[in-house]
Design an enzyme around this catalytic site. Structure first.
Site, short mmCIF file in Angstrom:
data_model
loop_
_atom_site.label_atom_id
_atom_site.label_comp_id
_atom_site.label_asym_id
_atom_site.label_seq_id
_atom_site.Cartn_x
_atom_site.Cartn_y
_atom_site.Cartn_z
N SER A 12 0.86 -1.18 0.00
CA SER A 12 0.00 0.00 0.00
C SER A 12 0.89 1.22 0.00
O SER A 12 2.02 1.17 0.51
CB SER A 12 -0.89 0.01 1.25
OG SER A 12 -1.49 1.28 1.45
N TYR A 19 -3.29 -0.27 9.86
CA TYR A 19 -3.14 -0.63 8.46
C TYR A 19 -1.76 -0.26 7.95
O TYR A 19 -1.07 -1.08 7.32
CB TYR A 19 -4.22 0.06 7.62
CG TYR A 19 -4.24 -0.39 6.18
CD1 TYR A 19 -4.79 -1.62 5.82
CD2 TYR A 19 -3.70 0.40 5.18
CE1 TYR A 19 -4.80 -2.04 4.50
CE2 TYR A 19 -3.70 -0.01 3.85
CZ TYR A 19 -4.26 -1.23 3.52
OH TYR A 19 -4.25 -1.64 2.22
#
Length: 281
Positions: free
Chosen positions: A138, A151
């Site tokens: 990500s 996250y």
């Protein structure tokens, strides 16, 4: 095709590919793309829908026994393994200022340890085939955004795991990390429901471009170590790696503007951020 993948690709026909999180938005689209190109694709997912255009086996990446049986069944169907795509992942609200609870542990268990479990189960097959591993990381692995500490931490740890894997297996197995930004999918639902949506701080990018990048990483004749998915993402990746202080200031300024504009009004988990940034009480 994105600008990042004009280089020569391997022939996808007959290549044996295993994709985790294969029933979700990205995994399904990638599996469909590779299947249409002639690859032999098998997926793993916690809840297969049953209508995927390729075989998807039920597997819980947080459970050792489920991973052992799921990967064994997948490798038997494939007859070996050329490409492992670690796509299974989850997000959710997890501000850094609060003690880690069940939500934080869930994201670490899936995004980091799930990736680790599946990869370890596939190492022997990958080494035998001189294959490759593609990590769906990500942008937040290099450029952390607020209110989503779990996250970002889990994806940064995934990249660290990929780096270690590359050093250990690099004589036989290539390891690439792909860095998409946000893609519209159910992964954002819980964050939105908590009032912590990062729209305005992170720009959604087209699913097609992310699939292009992942297919390129899976099939590139000379696989790249780090793969941004857009030109903007490549710039952000460079800034985050080489000018982290500047990146922090940009993100902090954007957060303050969003808080002042009322973007997080009513969100209990963002109350501290709002107060410290002069937002509406």
């Amino acid at each position: 095709m994105t600008f990042l993948f004009s280089a020569r690709r391997l022939d996808p026909r007959g290549r044996r590919v295993l994709i985790t999180g294969a029933s979700g938005t990205i995994g399904r689209a990638l599996g469909e793309r590779l299947t249409r190109a002639g690859a032999h694709v098998v997926g793993l997912d916690l809840r297969p829908t049953g209508d995927e255009p390729f075989t998807v086996l039920a597997c819980d990446v947080t459970d050792d026994d489920s991973v052992a049986s799921g990967t064994a069944a997948a490798l038997a169907l494939l007859g070996g393994l050329d490409v492992l795509v670690n796509n299974a992942g989850t997000g959710g609200p997890a501000p850094a200022e609060y003690a880690p609870g069940a939500e934080v542990r869930r994201q670490l268990e899936i995004n980091l340890l799930g990736t680790w479990r599946v990869t370890a189960a596939c190492v022997e097959a990958l080494v035998a085939a001189r294959g490759r591993v593609v990590m769906v990381a990500s942008r937040m692995a290099v450029m952390q955004l607020p209110l989503a500490a779990a996250y970002g931490a889990s994806k940064r740890a995934m990249v660290a795991y990929a780096d270690a894997l590359r050093l250990e297996l690099g004589t036989h197995v290539a390891v690439s990390c792909v860095y998409p930004s946000a893609v519209r999918s159910p992964i954002h639902d819980s964050t939105r429901a908590a009032g912590l949506s990062l729209e305005g701080m992170s720009v959604y990018e087209p699913l097609e471009g992310v699939v292009d990048a992942l297919a390129g990483a899976a099939l590139a004749a000379r696989p790249r170590r780090d793969v941004p998915t857009t030109r903007k993402g490549a710039v952000e990746f460079f800034l985050a790696r080489h000018l982290p202080g500047l990146t922090d200031r940009i993100v902090a300024r954007t957060l303050a503007a969003r808080a002042a504009a009322g973007a997080f009004d009513g969100a209990a988990l963002a109350a501290g951020v709002v107060a410290r940034n002069g937002g509406r009480p």
